[in-house]
Write an enzyme that holds these catalytic residues in place. Structure first.
Site, PDB file in Angstrom:
ATOM      1  N   SER A 142      13.736   8.533  51.631  1.00  0.00           N
ATOM      2  CA  SER A 142      12.500   9.114  52.202  1.00  0.00           C
ATOM      3  C   SER A 142      12.685   9.708  53.598  1.00  0.00           C
ATOM      4  CB  SER A 142      11.365   8.090  52.202  1.00  0.00           C
ATOM      5  OG  SER A 142      11.022   7.746  50.885  1.00  0.00           O
TER       6      SER A 142
ATOM      7  N   GLU B 132      21.195   3.309  51.105  1.00  0.00           N
ATOM      8  CA  GLU B 132      19.922   3.795  50.566  1.00  0.00           C
ATOM      9  C   GLU B 132      19.179   2.623  49.935  1.00  0.00           C
ATOM     10  OE1 GLU B 132      20.094   8.247  49.596  1.00  0.00           O
ATOM     11  OE2 GLU B 132      21.019   7.211  47.922  1.00  0.00           O
TER      12      GLU B 132
HETATM   13  P1  PGA Z   1      14.745  10.651  48.766  1.00  0.00           P
HETATM   14  O1  PGA Z   1      16.075  10.372  47.915  1.00  0.00           O
HETATM   15  O2  PGA Z   1      15.169  11.330  50.045  1.00  0.00           O
HETATM   16  O3  PGA Z   1      13.918  11.526  47.884  1.00  0.00           O
HETATM   17  O4  PGA Z   1      14.112   9.335  49.032  1.00  0.00           O
HETATM   18  C1  PGA Z   1      17.274  10.005  48.537  1.00  0.00           C
HETATM   19  C2  PGA Z   1      18.328   9.695  47.510  1.00  0.00           C
HETATM   20  O5  PGA Z   1      17.998   9.121  46.464  1.00  0.00           O
HETATM   21  O6  PGA Z   1      19.505  10.028  47.714  1.00  0.00           O
END
Ligand code: PGA
Length: 247
Positions: free
Chosen positions: A208, A167
């Site tokens: 995202s 991530e």
């Molecule tokens: P997001 O968060 O899909 O809102 O970007 C992902 C995460 O932090 O695990």
């Protein structure tokens, strides 16, 4: 990976009361075919977990915590024990999410101890790694991920079920996911890193992910699933995302 086994993990962060979690699970249970439910894991805030456990008892959904401590019991006020998580019936636990690293100052040593404790209780850690925007700009993405993983990979005996969630910090909650080629090169790097330590694991992408980009990102070779924040909060949205992956 075959789209019929692609994993969909929902990171609710500090959202959803026990009642909201119950409503959510009731709703999504009606939509997801029972044979596919095992592809889903929901990570809820600690106080919401008992309701999530109860509501998903008759389904095949996995569920888990977003954090736990490495101590099993003792003078650790406010912390959550992996032993208790196991007794409650959890299957997974997130470890080292970038927001925890940043807001709660979690470092590699602490994260490694948490992974170790989870493995002792046969809970599956989902270890979150990723570089920030500045590190990517400086060409340090691989180096940062290696730093986050090296101690864990060297010292721990992994079962096959351990997941690494890549991530990138700049992609989380930013509406700007990593490009498919960036995800591809990172999964290749992480898998090589693991193989050089004789470890096998599954690779998730997070940051995202939404209905618009899910299909393309799910087709990146070597990506076994997603860890989804914002787009997992509404059961209908999350179901639509699952349909996109399957389509
Ligand atoms: P997001 O968060 O899909 O809102 O970007 C992902 C995460 O932090 O695990």
């Amino acid at each position: 990976m075959d789209s019929s086994s692609f994993l969909l993990y929902a990171n609710w962060k500090m959202h959803k009361s026990p009642k909201e979690a119950r409503d959510y699970i009731r709703h999504i249970t009606q939509m997801v075919d029972s044979k596919d439910q095992k592809r889903f894991v929901f990570f809820a805030p600690a106080f919401t977990l008992p309701a999530l456990a109860e509501e998903s008892a008759s389904s095949s959904f996995g569920w888990g915590a977003q954090n736990c401590y490495f101590g099993v019991q003792g003078a650790f006020p406010g912390e959550n024990s992996p032993m208790v998580l196991k007794e409650m019936g959890a299957t997974h636990c997130l470890v080292g999410h970038s927001e925890r690293r940043k807001l709660f100052f979690e470092d590699e040593i602490l994260i490694r101890k948490k992974v170790q404790a989870l493995l002792q209780y046969s809970l599956r850690p989902v270890i979150c790694v990723g570089e920030n925007a500045e590190e990517r700009k400086k060409g340090l993405s691989f180096k940062m991920v290696e730093k986050q993983l090296s101690g864990i990979l060297k010292e721990l005996v992994f079962p096959d079920s351990v997941c690494i969630a890549y991530e990138p910090v700049w992609a989380i909650g930013s509406a700007q996911p990593a490009r498919p080629d960036q995800v591809f090169e990172m999964q290749k790097y992480v898998k090589q890193l693991c193989e050089s330590e004789g470890k096998k694991l599954c690779f998730l992408y997070g940051g995202s992910v939404n209905e618009k980009n899910a299909k393309e990102l799910s087709q990146v070779p070597g990506v076994d699933g997603f860890l989804v924040g914002g787009a997992s909060l509404d059961p209908q949205n999350f179901f639509n995302l699952y349909l996109c992956v399957n389509s």
